[in-house]
Design a protein around this motif. Structure first.
Motif, PDB file in Angstrom:
ATOM      1  N   GLU A 269       0.818  -1.213   0.000  1.00 26.78           N
ATOM      2  CA  GLU A 269       0.000   0.000   0.000  1.00 26.78           C
ATOM      3  C   GLU A 269       0.856   1.270   0.000  1.00 26.78           C
ATOM      4  O   GLU A 269       0.356   2.355   0.262  1.00 26.78           O
ATOM      5  CB  GLU A 269      -0.923   0.005   1.239  1.00 26.78           C
ATOM      6  CG  GLU A 269      -1.826  -1.209   1.366  1.00 26.78           C
ATOM      7  CD  GLU A 269      -2.841  -1.293   0.247  1.00 26.78           C
ATOM      8  OE1 GLU A 269      -3.278  -0.226  -0.231  1.00 26.78           O
ATOM      9  OE2 GLU A 269      -3.189  -2.418  -0.162  1.00 26.78           O
ATOM     10  N   MET A 270       2.165   1.122  -0.247  1.00 25.61           N
ATOM     11  CA  MET A 270       3.074   2.272  -0.168  1.00 25.61           C
ATOM     12  C   MET A 270       3.816   2.486  -1.480  1.00 25.61           C
ATOM     13  O   MET A 270       3.993   1.550  -2.264  1.00 25.61           O
ATOM     14  CB  MET A 270       4.120   2.055   0.940  1.00 25.61           C
ATOM     15  CG  MET A 270       3.571   2.025   2.339  1.00 25.61           C
ATOM     16  SD  MET A 270       4.914   1.746   3.521  1.00 25.61           S
ATOM     17  CE  MET A 270       4.023   1.796   5.068  1.00 25.61           C
ATOM     18  N   ASN A 271       4.275   3.736  -1.692  1.00 24.66           N
ATOM     19  CA  ASN A 271       5.156   4.002  -2.825  1.00 24.66           C
ATOM     20  C   ASN A 271       6.596   3.678  -2.418  1.00 24.66           C
ATOM     21  O   ASN A 271       6.865   3.329  -1.265  1.00 24.66           O
ATOM     22  CB  ASN A 271       5.033   5.458  -3.296  1.00 24.66           C
ATOM     23  CG  ASN A 271       5.319   6.459  -2.179  1.00 24.66           C
ATOM     24  OD1 ASN A 271       6.094   6.166  -1.273  1.00 24.66           O
ATOM     25  ND2 ASN A 271       4.699   7.631  -2.253  1.00 24.66           N
ATOM     26  N   GLU A 272       7.535   3.805  -3.356  1.00 25.10           N
ATOM     27  CA  GLU A 272       8.927   3.419  -3.096  1.00 25.10           C
ATOM     28  C   GLU A 272       9.554   4.222  -1.967  1.00 25.10           C
ATOM     29  O   GLU A 272      10.305   3.694  -1.152  1.00 25.10           O
ATOM     30  CB  GLU A 272       9.759   3.589  -4.379  1.00 25.10           C
ATOM     31  CG  GLU A 272       9.477   2.528  -5.431  1.00 25.10           C
ATOM     32  CD  GLU A 272      10.394   2.652  -6.629  1.00 25.10           C
ATOM     33  OE1 GLU A 272      11.418   3.371  -6.523  1.00 25.10           O
ATOM     34  OE2 GLU A 272      10.097   2.049  -7.675  1.00 25.10           O
ATOM     35  N   SER A 273       9.248   5.523  -1.926  1.00 29.58           N
ATOM     36  CA  SER A 273       9.834   6.400  -0.910  1.00 29.58           C
ATOM     37  C   SER A 273       9.409   5.979   0.503  1.00 29.58           C
ATOM     38  O   SER A 273      10.241   5.868   1.413  1.00 29.58           O
ATOM     39  CB  SER A 273       9.410   7.847  -1.168  1.00 29.58           C
ATOM     40  OG  SER A 273       9.874   8.685  -0.149  1.00 29.58           O
ATOM     41  N   LYS A 274       8.109   5.722   0.680  1.00 22.97           N
ATOM     42  CA  LYS A 274       7.603   5.314   1.995  1.00 22.97           C
ATOM     43  C   LYS A 274       8.109   3.922   2.377  1.00 22.97           C
ATOM     44  O   LYS A 274       8.393   3.650   3.551  1.00 22.97           O
ATOM     45  CB  LYS A 274       6.079   5.344   2.005  1.00 22.97           C
ATOM     46  CG  LYS A 274       5.486   6.752   2.002  1.00 22.97           C
ATOM     47  CD  LYS A 274       3.968   6.716   2.100  1.00 22.97           C
ATOM     48  CE  LYS A 274       3.390   8.127   2.167  1.00 22.97           C
ATOM     49  NZ  LYS A 274       1.911   8.119   2.245  1.00 22.97           N
TER      50      LYS A 274
END
Length: 350
Positions: free
Chosen positions: A149-154
């Motif tokens: 549920e997250m993008n790469e940064s998170k």
């Protein structure tokens, strides 16, 4: 065994240098590099063991934490620099599987052929079981689940946070075992009057460790450059090279030590090598590599593939069930080995 490693070192290291400078065929270089690193790893292990005896258990514990998986750490750093994140994650998986299933399996099996029942410290086994469950099932599964549920940064931020927590808990575990609760849980079959003598003096051990580490760093950098060619030649994937090849090369000396201890019926040491090394990989090496990757172009989040994750979780659960009674036999060893080969076939065919 020591003479074999000495022979391999004095032949392998010069050949590694000569072969690199003369641009020998890549496949030959790959074999020479692997053999040389295995031989050098044995010297690093012996030097660390001697230092641990000379400096006492507290400093010795920190030395083992630092150098116990130094070879694999060095190989992984160079692989990260080349952007081979998949190989690094696979090699971490391979270390967990190799230590819990292959090393422990061989130790239980070969030791069990000689002795009907072998005992080890049940309190240590249960303590390590809790840490294994945390390090692999909690700390490795959580990033996988949440990253969906997250993008790469998170995902990277989550990985950094978990890495810091793992390192702190690992240091706390060392403090617990070596300081606050040292000697509280004594094994019944510990040799009480056995005084260990270091193989080498402090000066020699430090010198050997320094030279071996530098040699491993040089050879590892060259070894990483052969991965792509070897993969194409044999039709292997990065996953298989990491899980099987890099993991076995990086931990070969430890594997041999554990089996030799089991043959001498010193199962406390054999089990500590197998499980202790796994905990080092999961709680120290993996998080350190996540933090080191921040200095390279391609960062490494603590997110494994589903086959890697399931294989590690299954290995931990099997090891916990088998080791929690503080006893082992050859059949339990064979069970662990069977699990390793099943997973090895799976990774080979992926």
């Amino acid at each position: 065994m020591g003479k074999v490693f000495m022979l391999l070192t004095f032949i392998g290291v010069p050949l590694s240098v000569i072969g690199t400078l003369m641009h020998w065929p890549t496949m030959i270089l790959f074999i020479v590099y692997c053999v040389s690193i295995i031989a050098l790893a044995s010297y690093m292990g012996r030097a660390t063991e001697s230092l641990a005896i000379v400096t006492g258990p507290r400093v010795g514990g920190l030395l083992n934490a630092t150098f116990g998986n130094a070879v694999e750490l060095i190989i992984s750093i160079f692989a990260l620099r080349e952007g081979l994140v998949g190989v690094v994650l696979a090699s971490l998986t391979g270390s967990v599987l190799g230590n819990l299933l292959l090393v422990a399996g061989l130790s239980f099996f070969i030791g069990g052929l000689k002795f009907k029942r072998q005992r080890f410290n049940v309190h240590d086994a249960r303590h390590n079981s809790g840490l294994l469950m945390f390090a692999v099932i909690v700390a490795f599964v959580i990033p996988e689940v949440f990253s969906m549920e997250m993008n790469e940064s998170k995902t990277l931020t989550l990985s950094i946070g978990i890495s810091v927590i793992l390192i702190m808990l690992y240091l706390a575990a060392l403090f617990f075992k070596l300081v606050t609760h040292r000697g509280v849980y004594q094994s019944e079959n510990t040799e009480k009057h056995h005084v260990e003598e270091p193989e080498w003096g402090k000066g020699k051990a430090i010198g050997v460790l320094l030279v071996a580490t530098l040699a491993v760093a040089y050879i590892s950098e060259n070894l990483v450059h052969t991965f792509e060619y070897v993969a194409e030649s044999f039709g292997w994937t990065e996953l298989f090279i990491g899980v099987i090849i890099v993991a076995i090369v990086g931990n070969a000396a430890e594997h041999a030590s554990a089996v030799l201890m089991a043959m001498k019926n010193r199962m406390d040491i054999a089990v500590e090598i197998a499980i202790g090394s796994t905990l080092q990989v999961a709680m120290f090496v993996a998080p350190v590599l996540v933090l080191i990757s921040l200095f390279f172009t391609e960062t490494m989040p603590l997110v494994f593939t589903m086959p890697e994750l399931i294989a590690m979780v299954t290995s931990v659960l099997l090891m916990v069930v088998i080791s929690n009674d503080g006893e082992s036999n050859w059949f339990e060893g064979l069970t662990l080995l069977a699990a390793y080969f099943i997973m090895g076939i799976g990774f080979f065919l992926l």
